[in-house]
Design a protein around this motif. Structure first.
Motif, PDB file in Angstrom:
ATOM      1  N   LYS A 117      -1.913  64.910 -24.415  1.00 16.90           N
ATOM      2  CA  LYS A 117      -2.649  63.770 -23.894  1.00 16.90           C
ATOM      3  C   LYS A 117      -1.721  62.943 -23.013  1.00 16.90           C
ATOM      4  CE  LYS A 117      -5.673  61.436 -25.954  1.00 16.90           C
ATOM      5  NZ  LYS A 117      -6.681  61.851 -24.966  1.00 16.90           N
ATOM      6  N   ALA A 118      -1.708  63.268 -21.739  1.00 17.84           N
ATOM      7  CA  ALA A 118      -0.879  62.541 -20.786  1.00 17.84           C
ATOM      8  C   ALA A 118      -1.575  62.560 -19.433  1.00 17.84           C
ATOM      9  CB  ALA A 118       0.511  63.179 -20.681  1.00 17.84           C
ATOM     10  N   ALA A 119      -1.697  61.393 -18.815  1.00 18.90           N
ATOM     11  CA  ALA A 119      -2.409  61.281 -17.542  1.00 18.90           C
ATOM     12  C   ALA A 119      -1.793  62.197 -16.497  1.00 18.90           C
ATOM     13  CB  ALA A 119      -2.367  59.833 -17.063  1.00 18.90           C
ATOM     14  N   GLY A 120      -2.645  62.981 -15.831  1.00 19.59           N
ATOM     15  CA  GLY A 120      -2.178  63.858 -14.770  1.00 19.59           C
ATOM     16  C   GLY A 120      -1.653  65.188 -15.239  1.00 19.59           C
ATOM     17  N   ILE A 121      -1.673  65.454 -16.558  1.00 18.57           N
ATOM     18  CA  ILE A 121      -1.191  66.731 -17.092  1.00 18.57           C
ATOM     19  C   ILE A 121      -2.260  67.315 -18.008  1.00 18.57           C
ATOM     20  CG2 ILE A 121       0.661  67.943 -18.288  1.00 18.57           C
ATOM     21  CD1 ILE A 121       2.430  65.497 -17.841  1.00 18.57           C
ATOM     22  N   GLU A 122      -2.785  68.467 -17.643  1.00 13.11           N
ATOM     23  CA  GLU A 122      -3.749  69.157 -18.494  1.00 13.11           C
ATOM     24  C   GLU A 122      -3.023  70.287 -19.209  1.00 13.11           C
ATOM     25  OE1 GLU A 122      -7.057  68.652 -19.050  1.00 13.11           O
ATOM     26  OE2 GLU A 122      -6.898  66.775 -17.927  1.00 13.11           O
ATOM     27  N   LEU A 123      -3.051  70.290 -20.526  1.00 14.92           N
ATOM     28  CA  LEU A 123      -2.343  71.315 -21.288  1.00 14.92           C
ATOM     29  C   LEU A 123      -3.046  71.590 -22.602  1.00 14.92           C
ATOM     30  CD1 LEU A 123       0.061  73.167 -21.948  1.00 14.92           C
ATOM     31  CD2 LEU A 123       1.311  71.162 -22.743  1.00 14.92           C
ATOM     32  N   ALA A 124      -3.304  72.864 -22.864  1.00 12.71           N
ATOM     33  CA  ALA A 124      -3.833  73.305 -24.150  1.00 12.71           C
ATOM     34  C   ALA A 124      -3.028  74.526 -24.586  1.00 12.71           C
ATOM     35  CB  ALA A 124      -5.313  73.658 -24.036  1.00 12.71           C
ATOM     36  N   SER A 125      -2.687  74.569 -25.860  1.00 13.21           N
ATOM     37  CA  SER A 125      -1.911  75.679 -26.403  1.00 13.21           C
ATOM     38  C   SER A 125      -2.454  76.030 -27.776  1.00 13.21           C
ATOM     39  CB  SER A 125      -0.426  75.293 -26.500  1.00 13.21           C
ATOM     40  OG  SER A 125       0.322  76.288 -27.163  1.00 13.21           O
ATOM     41  N   ARG A 158       8.419  71.061 -13.879  1.00  8.95           N
ATOM     42  CA  ARG A 158       8.141  70.857 -12.449  1.00  8.95           C
ATOM     43  C   ARG A 158       6.998  69.867 -12.257  1.00  8.95           C
ATOM     44  NH1 ARG A 158       8.135  75.727  -8.036  1.00  8.95           N
ATOM     45  NH2 ARG A 158       7.556  74.500  -6.198  1.00  8.95           N
ATOM     46  N   THR A 159       5.993  69.944 -13.117  1.00  8.93           N
ATOM     47  CA  THR A 159       4.875  68.999 -13.054  1.00  8.93           C
ATOM     48  C   THR A 159       5.360  67.581 -13.322  1.00  8.93           C
ATOM     49  OG1 THR A 159       3.294  70.693 -13.752  1.00  8.93           O
ATOM     50  CG2 THR A 159       2.642  68.396 -14.061  1.00  8.93           C
ATOM     51  N   LEU A 160       6.217  67.422 -14.331  1.00 11.21           N
ATOM     52  CA  LEU A 160       6.762  66.100 -14.639  1.00 11.21           C
ATOM     53  C   LEU A 160       7.580  65.560 -13.471  1.00 11.21           C
ATOM     54  CD1 LEU A 160       7.906  66.605 -18.342  1.00 11.21           C
ATOM     55  CD2 LEU A 160       5.926  65.315 -17.545  1.00 11.21           C
ATOM     56  N   ALA A 161       8.357  66.433 -12.834  1.00 14.03           N
ATOM     57  CA  ALA A 161       9.162  65.996 -11.701  1.00 14.03           C
ATOM     58  C   ALA A 161       8.277  65.483 -10.570  1.00 14.03           C
ATOM     59  CB  ALA A 161      10.040  67.148 -11.208  1.00 14.03           C
ATOM     60  N   ALA A 162       7.152  66.152 -10.351  1.00  8.38           N
ATOM     61  CA  ALA A 162       6.222  65.714  -9.304  1.00  8.38           C
ATOM     62  C   ALA A 162       5.621  64.349  -9.625  1.00  8.38           C
ATOM     63  CB  ALA A 162       5.119  66.757  -9.128  1.00  8.38           C
ATOM     64  N   LEU A 215      -2.729  77.127 -21.520  1.00 11.35           N
ATOM     65  CA  LEU A 215      -3.384  76.717 -20.279  1.00 11.35           C
ATOM     66  C   LEU A 215      -2.717  75.435 -19.823  1.00 11.35           C
ATOM     67  CD1 LEU A 215      -7.133  77.263 -21.260  1.00 11.35           C
ATOM     68  CD2 LEU A 215      -5.773  78.700 -19.726  1.00 11.35           C
ATOM     69  N   LEU A 216      -2.072  75.474 -18.658  1.00  8.97           N
ATOM     70  CA  LEU A 216      -1.356  74.320 -18.133  1.00  8.97           C
ATOM     71  C   LEU A 216      -1.800  74.070 -16.702  1.00  8.97           C
ATOM     72  CD1 LEU A 216       0.871  72.152 -18.135  1.00  8.97           C
ATOM     73  CD2 LEU A 216       2.526  73.960 -17.642  1.00  8.97           C
ATOM     74  N   GLY A 217      -2.209  72.841 -16.420  1.00  9.05           N
ATOM     75  CA  GLY A 217      -2.577  72.464 -15.075  1.00  9.05           C
ATOM     76  C   GLY A 217      -4.043  72.617 -14.753  1.00  9.05           C
ATOM     77  N   GLU A 218      -4.681  73.631 -15.321  1.00  6.10           N
ATOM     78  CA  GLU A 218      -6.110  73.867 -15.088  1.00  6.10           C
ATOM     79  C   GLU A 218      -6.658  74.482 -16.372  1.00  6.10           C
ATOM     80  OE1 GLU A 218      -9.808  74.805 -14.397  1.00  6.10           O
ATOM     81  OE2 GLU A 218      -8.507  76.577 -14.563  1.00  6.10           O
ATOM     82  N   THR A 219      -7.494  73.723 -17.076  1.00 12.20           N
ATOM     83  CA  THR A 219      -7.868  74.108 -18.436  1.00 12.20           C
ATOM     84  C   THR A 219      -9.359  74.378 -18.598  1.00 12.20           C
ATOM     85  OG1 THR A 219      -8.081  71.771 -19.057  1.00 12.20           O
ATOM     86  CG2 THR A 219      -5.939  72.813 -19.439  1.00 12.20           C
ATOM     87  N   SER A 220     -10.034  74.810 -17.527  1.00 13.24           N
ATOM     88  CA  SER A 220     -11.471  75.051 -17.646  1.00 13.24           C
ATOM     89  C   SER A 220     -11.788  76.168 -18.630  1.00 13.24           C
ATOM     90  CB  SER A 220     -12.066  75.400 -16.272  1.00 13.24           C
ATOM     91  OG  SER A 220     -11.469  76.579 -15.751  1.00 13.24           O
ATOM     92  N   ALA A 221     -10.823  77.046 -18.883  1.00 12.21           N
ATOM     93  CA  ALA A 221     -11.044  78.145 -19.830  1.00 12.21           C
ATOM     94  C   ALA A 221     -10.773  77.755 -21.275  1.00 12.21           C
ATOM     95  CB  ALA A 221     -10.163  79.339 -19.455  1.00 12.21           C
ATOM     96  N   ALA A 222     -10.375  76.503 -21.519  1.00  7.14           N
ATOM     97  CA  ALA A 222      -9.967  76.106 -22.871  1.00  7.14           C
ATOM     98  C   ALA A 222     -11.085  76.299 -23.884  1.00  7.14           C
ATOM     99  CB  ALA A 222      -9.491  74.659 -22.880  1.00  7.14           C
ATOM    100  N   GLY A 223     -12.317  75.925 -23.529  1.00  6.56           N
ATOM    101  CA  GLY A 223     -13.427  76.066 -24.465  1.00  6.56           C
ATOM    102  C   GLY A 223     -13.659  77.502 -24.861  1.00  6.56           C
TER     103      GLY A 223
END
Length: 484
Positions: A327-335, A194-198, A376-384
């Motif tokens: 690493k893609a502009a406009g997409i925040e993702l950590a797994s 859905r994020t990619l579609a946007a 964490l997808l879209g908002e990754t402030s908790a990644a650390g």
């Protein structure tokens, strides 16, 4: 006892640097099949997107080899290993003896044997693996209008975003039921689509690619096999094949070394067949694991440099945790870790938050009070915070909300530099702690770039750059207030 390194990519070049930092005397020869000086392959998506210049992703200065007495054979491929004579034969006709041989041959892009691809790729169909690939894609993207990316894994998504940023209509064709199925669960995959579609990127799932369509030797589209029979053609004048990678083990196999998926090594990174041969990075298989990430490769390079230099004779590689960042502009993702458990799995606790409309998905998987996986997808402030808890297998706070939303619910640990303990790892690619950054600051580094040069923090995947900059900004504020 000459050390010969075959492969000058991220693993091989890092090993040479680590060895020279510990041992300035041992003769070192490194062969690199690419004529380029080593570069950060993780940053290729930034180059493709046009946000980073190719000359900004180099790992060592061009003059480094001569100043550190390293015999660098760039653009020279090793063609054969003679284990009996302990020597390597190269494409320039040279034969080089070794005391220790280090294989760092990495991986190669997998090209499926489909119609239109047998016997080589047609004009307009490329893989995305090297800097040369990146340059060629950029060149072809100029006149192109439509692009198809075959494969919706990590690199495929990064390539799709880079091409869309250059103005192309992009469609991702993915065989599995959701994107990035190795790192994400189905719910996260749907939010990512859905994020990619946007962003203007179409996604076709369960897309069974039957071959490429060509005309006049150039690609015109991708042919899909339909479930009920028949085919459909997705038109494209540029096709990126992102169908995975395979460890490059041809030399090792021809030399008679034990191969599983890659060169099988022990905790000292020695081939189980021949102790004079070591293997690191994507071409090595350790305890049934083949790592395709930069952090484990660099950890292996440090361990091996400590062993061969004699400075750390007890060093061992015992495995690494998997942490992935897109690493893609406009997409925040950590797994990280085991992400596929759900609410029906009895032995785990799952904490989850979804806001698909805003492209946000957060998930923590807990077993016996320890974090074993997270998305964490879209908002990754908790990644650390999550990365530290996952890395240490540390006990979790009773209030789970703070795991996904730092500072909420009285969580014990937050991403703020003020509350981050000095022992916390900030840069996982280079194993740099907050305490090391503090020491660097106190030694005179006053900008994030200075800290990066001294500690290497932020020079791997780039996922920690904002944290490093935040720590430096916080220190500057403390200094201005007369606290630091």
């Amino acid at each position: 006892m000459t050390v010969v390194v075959v492969g000058n990519g991220m693993a091989g070049s890092r090993f040479v640097g680590e060895l020279r930092a510990r041992d300035a005397a041992t003769p070192v020869t490194v062969f690199g099949a690419e004529a380029e000086r080593p570069y950060n392959r993780v940053l290729l998506p930034d180059v493709l997107a046009g946000v980073t210049r190719p000359d900004r992703i180099g790992l060592v200065d061009a003059a480094w080899y001569a100043s550190h007495r390293v015999d660098a054979r760039l653009g020279v491929e090793v063609t054969r290993i003679d284990r009996a004579a302990r020597s390597v034969h190269a494409s320039d006709g040279t034969v080089t003896p070794y005391g220790t041989l280090v294989l760092a041959t990495g991986s190669t892009a997998f090209i499926p044997p489909l119609p239109g691809l047998r016997g080589g790729t047609p004009e307009g169909a490329l893989v995305f693996r090297t800097l040369d690939d990146c340059r060629r894609i950029t060149e072809l993207a100029g006149p192109a209008r439509r692009a198809a990316v075959v494969g919706g894994g990590l690199l495929g998504i990064e390539a799709a975003r880079g091409l869309q940023g250059r103005g192309l209509d992009v469609t991702v064709l993915h065989l599995a039921g959701h994107l990035m199925e190795r790192q994400l669960d189905p719910a996260a995959g749907r939010v990512l689509a859905r994020t990619l579609a946007a962003l203007g990127i179409a996604t076709r799932l369960q897309a069974d690619v039957a071959g490429l369509r060509t005309a006049g030797g150039a690609v015109t589209g991708v042919e899909l096999a339909l479930p009920g029979g028949g085919t459909e053609v997705v038109g494209a004048d540029l096709v990126i094949l992102s169908c995975g990678v395979r460890p490059e083990v041809r030399l090792a196999r021809d030399a008679g070394l034990a191969i599983g998926r890659a060169v099988i090594v022990d905790d000292e990174l020695r081939s189980v067949t021949d102790p004079s041969v070591r293997a690191i990075g994507e071409c090595s298989e350790h305890r049934d694991e083949v790592y395709g990430l930069v952090a484990p490769a660099w950890e292996q390079a440090e361990v091996l440099a400590g062993l061969l230099s004699g400075t750390e004779p007890a060093a061992r590689f015992t495995g690494a945790r998997r942490i992935t960042r897109l690493k893609a502009a406009g997409i925040e993702l950590a797994s990280m870790g085991e992400t596929h458990f759900g609410d029906d799995d009895d032995d785990v606790e799952v904490v989850r938050f979804t806001d698909a409309a805003r492209g946000t998905y957060k998930k923590a998987v807990i077993r016996e009070g320890r974090l074993i996986g997270a998305i964490l997808l879209g908002e990754t402030s908790a990644a650390g915070t999550l990365t530290r808890l996952y890395d240490r297998a540390a006990p979790l706070p009773a209030e789970r909300l703070g795991l996904l939303f730092p500072g909420a619910g009285g969580a014990a640990e937050a991403g703020s530099p003020v509350r981050m303990p000095d022992a916390a790892t900030v840069c996982h690619c280079n194993n740099v702690s907050k305490g090391r950054i503090l020491a660097c600051w106190r030694a005179g580094a006053r900008a994030a770039g200075d800290v990066a040069r001294e500690t290497r923090a932020g020079t791997g995947c780039g996922g920690c750059r904002e944290t490093v900059e935040g720590i430096v900004a916080w220190l500057a504020g403390q200094d201005a207030a007369g606290v630091a």
